[in-house]
Design a protein around this motif. Structure first.
Motif, PDB file in Angstrom:
ATOM      1  N   ILE A  99       0.837  -1.207   0.000  1.00 43.89           N
ATOM      2  CA  ILE A  99       0.000   0.000   0.000  1.00 43.89           C
ATOM      3  C   ILE A  99       0.868   1.253   0.000  1.00 43.89           C
ATOM      4  O   ILE A  99       2.028   1.220   0.378  1.00 43.89           O
ATOM      5  CB  ILE A  99      -0.961   0.032   1.216  1.00 43.89           C
ATOM      6  N   ASN A 100       0.248   2.336  -0.427  1.00 44.79           N
ATOM      7  CA  ASN A 100       0.850   3.661  -0.357  1.00 44.79           C
ATOM      8  C   ASN A 100       0.142   4.410   0.776  1.00 44.79           C
ATOM      9  O   ASN A 100      -1.047   4.693   0.674  1.00 44.79           O
ATOM     10  CB  ASN A 100       0.662   4.399  -1.688  1.00 44.79           C
ATOM     11  N   VAL A 101       0.852   4.672   1.859  1.00 46.41           N
ATOM     12  CA  VAL A 101       0.249   5.344   3.009  1.00 46.41           C
ATOM     13  C   VAL A 101       0.267   6.853   2.766  1.00 46.41           C
ATOM     14  O   VAL A 101       1.314   7.443   2.543  1.00 46.41           O
ATOM     15  CB  VAL A 101       1.006   5.010   4.314  1.00 46.41           C
ATOM     16  N   VAL A 102      -0.902   7.454   2.807  1.00 48.44           N
ATOM     17  CA  VAL A 102      -1.024   8.900   2.673  1.00 48.44           C
ATOM     18  C   VAL A 102      -0.874   9.542   4.046  1.00 48.44           C
ATOM     19  O   VAL A 102      -0.152  10.515   4.214  1.00 48.44           O
ATOM     20  CB  VAL A 102      -2.370   9.298   2.018  1.00 48.44           C
ATOM     21  N   LYS A 103      -1.560   8.963   5.053  1.00 47.85           N
ATOM     22  CA  LYS A 103      -1.483   9.474   6.422  1.00 47.85           C
ATOM     23  C   LYS A 103      -1.883   8.357   7.380  1.00 47.85           C
ATOM     24  O   LYS A 103      -2.786   7.584   7.083  1.00 47.85           O
ATOM     25  CB  LYS A 103      -2.419  10.670   6.593  1.00 47.85           C
ATOM     26  N   ALA A 104      -1.207   8.321   8.521  1.00 46.69           N
ATOM     27  CA  ALA A 104      -1.554   7.325   9.538  1.00 46.69           C
ATOM     28  C   ALA A 104      -1.261   7.887  10.921  1.00 46.69           C
ATOM     29  O   ALA A 104      -0.122   7.969  11.345  1.00 46.69           O
ATOM     30  CB  ALA A 104      -0.775   6.039   9.327  1.00 46.69           C
ATOM     31  N   THR A 105      -2.310   8.333  11.607  1.00 48.36           N
ATOM     32  CA  THR A 105      -2.210   8.777  12.992  1.00 48.36           C
ATOM     33  C   THR A 105      -3.236   7.959  13.784  1.00 48.36           C
ATOM     34  O   THR A 105      -3.999   7.187  13.204  1.00 48.36           O
ATOM     35  CB  THR A 105      -2.523  10.281  13.145  1.00 48.36           C
ATOM     36  N   LYS A 106      -3.285   8.154  15.080  1.00 49.82           N
ATOM     37  CA  LYS A 106      -4.278   7.419  15.867  1.00 49.82           C
ATOM     38  C   LYS A 106      -5.703   7.825  15.494  1.00 49.82           C
ATOM     39  O   LYS A 106      -6.608   7.002  15.498  1.00 49.82           O
ATOM     40  CB  LYS A 106      -4.042   7.646  17.361  1.00 49.82           C
ATOM     41  N   SER A 107      -5.912   9.094  15.159  1.00 49.96           N
ATOM     42  CA  SER A 107      -7.273   9.572  14.909  1.00 49.96           C
ATOM     43  C   SER A 107      -7.738   9.481  13.459  1.00 49.96           C
ATOM     44  O   SER A 107      -8.926   9.639  13.189  1.00 49.96           O
ATOM     45  CB  SER A 107      -7.410  11.013  15.393  1.00 49.96           C
ATOM     46  N   GLU A 108      -6.821   9.215  12.520  1.00 53.78           N
ATOM     47  CA  GLU A 108      -7.230   9.103  11.121  1.00 53.78           C
ATOM     48  C   GLU A 108      -6.177   8.362  10.306  1.00 53.78           C
ATOM     49  O   GLU A 108      -5.023   8.250  10.709  1.00 53.78           O
ATOM     50  CB  GLU A 108      -7.479  10.476  10.508  1.00 53.78           C
ATOM     51  N   CYS A 109      -6.606   7.856   9.158  1.00 53.01           N
ATOM     52  CA  CYS A 109      -5.650   7.259   8.232  1.00 53.01           C
ATOM     53  C   CYS A 109      -6.207   7.298   6.820  1.00 53.01           C
ATOM     54  O   CYS A 109      -7.420   7.392   6.613  1.00 53.01           O
ATOM     55  CB  CYS A 109      -5.277   5.835   8.630  1.00 53.01           C
ATOM     56  N   SER A 110      -5.284   7.245   5.885  1.00 50.82           N
ATOM     57  CA  SER A 110      -5.629   7.216   4.473  1.00 50.82           C
ATOM     58  C   SER A 110      -4.532   6.447   3.750  1.00 50.82           C
ATOM     59  O   SER A 110      -3.354   6.701   3.962  1.00 50.82           O
ATOM     60  CB  SER A 110      -5.742   8.643   3.931  1.00 50.82           C
ATOM     61  N   CYS A 123     -10.097   5.759   3.484  1.00 52.39           N
ATOM     62  CA  CYS A 123      -9.901   6.851   4.439  1.00 52.39           C
ATOM     63  C   CYS A 123     -10.792   6.603   5.654  1.00 52.39           C
ATOM     64  O   CYS A 123     -11.966   6.267   5.505  1.00 52.39           O
ATOM     65  CB  CYS A 123     -10.268   8.196   3.813  1.00 52.39           C
ATOM     66  N   TYR A 124     -10.208   6.758   6.840  1.00 55.48           N
ATOM     67  CA  TYR A 124     -10.909   6.526   8.104  1.00 55.48           C
ATOM     68  C   TYR A 124     -10.702   7.710   9.042  1.00 55.48           C
ATOM     69  O   TYR A 124      -9.605   8.260   9.094  1.00 55.48           O
ATOM     70  CB  TYR A 124     -10.341   5.305   8.845  1.00 55.48           C
ATOM     71  N   VAL A 125     -11.726   8.029   9.802  1.00 51.98           N
ATOM     72  CA  VAL A 125     -11.617   8.954  10.920  1.00 51.98           C
ATOM     73  C   VAL A 125     -12.168   8.217  12.133  1.00 51.98           C
ATOM     74  O   VAL A 125     -13.268   7.655  12.092  1.00 51.98           O
ATOM     75  CB  VAL A 125     -12.408  10.263  10.675  1.00 51.98           C
ATOM     76  N   GLY A 130     -16.356   4.922  17.777  1.00 56.29           N
ATOM     77  CA  GLY A 130     -16.431   4.217  16.501  1.00 56.29           C
ATOM     78  C   GLY A 130     -15.554   4.852  15.433  1.00 56.29           C
ATOM     79  O   GLY A 130     -14.557   5.514  15.736  1.00 56.29           O
ATOM     80  N   GLU A 131     -15.948   4.652  14.191  1.00 51.22           N
ATOM     81  CA  GLU A 131     -15.203   5.192  13.059  1.00 51.22           C
ATOM     82  C   GLU A 131     -16.160   5.509  11.918  1.00 51.22           C
ATOM     83  O   GLU A 131     -17.233   4.913  11.814  1.00 51.22           O
ATOM     84  CB  GLU A 131     -14.129   4.200  12.601  1.00 51.22           C
ATOM     85  N   ILE A 132     -15.754   6.453  11.102  1.00 48.90           N
ATOM     86  CA  ILE A 132     -16.476   6.807   9.887  1.00 48.90           C
ATOM     87  C   ILE A 132     -15.447   6.680   8.773  1.00 48.90           C
ATOM     88  O   ILE A 132     -14.304   7.132   8.918  1.00 48.90           O
ATOM     89  CB  ILE A 132     -17.057   8.228   9.958  1.00 48.90           C
ATOM     90  N   ALA A 133     -15.834   6.068   7.662  1.00 47.13           N
ATOM     91  CA  ALA A 133     -14.849   5.781   6.625  1.00 47.13           C
ATOM     92  C   ALA A 133     -15.468   5.825   5.230  1.00 47.13           C
ATOM     93  O   ALA A 133     -16.694   5.811   5.081  1.00 47.13           O
ATOM     94  CB  ALA A 133     -14.251   4.395   6.869  1.00 47.13           C
ATOM     95  N   PHE A 134     -14.582   5.863   4.247  1.00 48.78           N
ATOM     96  CA  PHE A 134     -15.019   5.662   2.873  1.00 48.78           C
ATOM     97  C   PHE A 134     -13.947   4.928   2.088  1.00 48.78           C
ATOM     98  O   PHE A 134     -12.774   4.966   2.426  1.00 48.78           O
ATOM     99  CB  PHE A 134     -15.420   6.975   2.178  1.00 48.78           C
ATOM    100  N   GLN A 135     -14.408   4.246   1.070  1.00 47.86           N
ATOM    101  CA  GLN A 135     -13.539   3.586   0.100  1.00 47.86           C
ATOM    102  C   GLN A 135     -13.888   4.174  -1.252  1.00 47.86           C
ATOM    103  O   GLN A 135     -15.065   4.303  -1.590  1.00 47.86           O
ATOM    104  CB  GLN A 135     -13.771   2.087   0.071  1.00 47.86           C
TER     105      GLN A 135
END
Length: 167
Positions: A99-110, A123-125, A130-135
């Motif tokens: 994968i190509n990581v755009v961002k990865a912190t505890k509160s969000e990732c892409s 992308c996740y927040v 819980g979490e809210i995400a999209f693909q």
């Protein structure tokens, strides 16, 4: 000799025309609609070039571009594992594929990866409960446009960070 000169002139003219074509500002060209999840009260913006089909459960929505070449899903996960966060999601994804990581912190990732002629973007927040995400799946040949789409969708996703999901 005249034939060679004509070819050279044709190539030069084509190069001049190509260089003089104005570039499209994709940020300005993308218009968004807002998906509001009435069950869990979060919102996410998505391009107006997508048509929506909400899940009957009220947990999210499916999107498909009007040309049928791109699709997306927006969803949430209510409750869940306290140990799950942006860093752990990316770590799991790395175990399963390149994968190509755009961002990865505890509160969000892409992150994204290629599959055939398409790119798959996740992308996740992560919020309090819980979490809210999209693909987003799109043709890699349209990468520049859809990277801007993903940035716009992610920016709207982040506005839900202080939200607590209620069923």
């Amino acid at each position: 000799m005249k034939r060679i000169m004509r070819k050279v002139m044709a190539w030069m003219l084509a190069a001049i025309v190509f260089v003089s074509i104005p570039t499209v500002d994709t940020k300005a060209a993308i218009k968004y609609s807002t998906y509001k999840n009435t069950r869990f009260t979060y919102t996410v913006k998505y391009p107006t070039t997508f048509q929506r089909a909400d899940y009957s459960s009220g947990d999210g929505t499916k999107l498909i571009s009007k040309d049928g070449k791109a699709k997306a899903s927006i969803w949430n996960s209510y409750g869940g594992n306290k140990k799950r966060n942006g860093k752990t999601v990316v770590a799991t994804a790395k175990k399963n594929r390149k994968i190509n990581v755009v961002k990865a912190t505890k509160s969000e990732c892409s992150y994204n990866y290629k599959m055939g002629k398409n790119t798959i973007q996740y992308c996740y927040v992560f919020i309090k409960n819980g979490e809210i995400a999209f693909q987003l799946t799109y043709p890699t040949s349209s990468k520049k446009y859809y990277e801007e789409v993903a940035k716009g969708m992610m920016a709207s996703l982040k506005k839900n960070k202080s939200l607590t999901l209620h069923d």
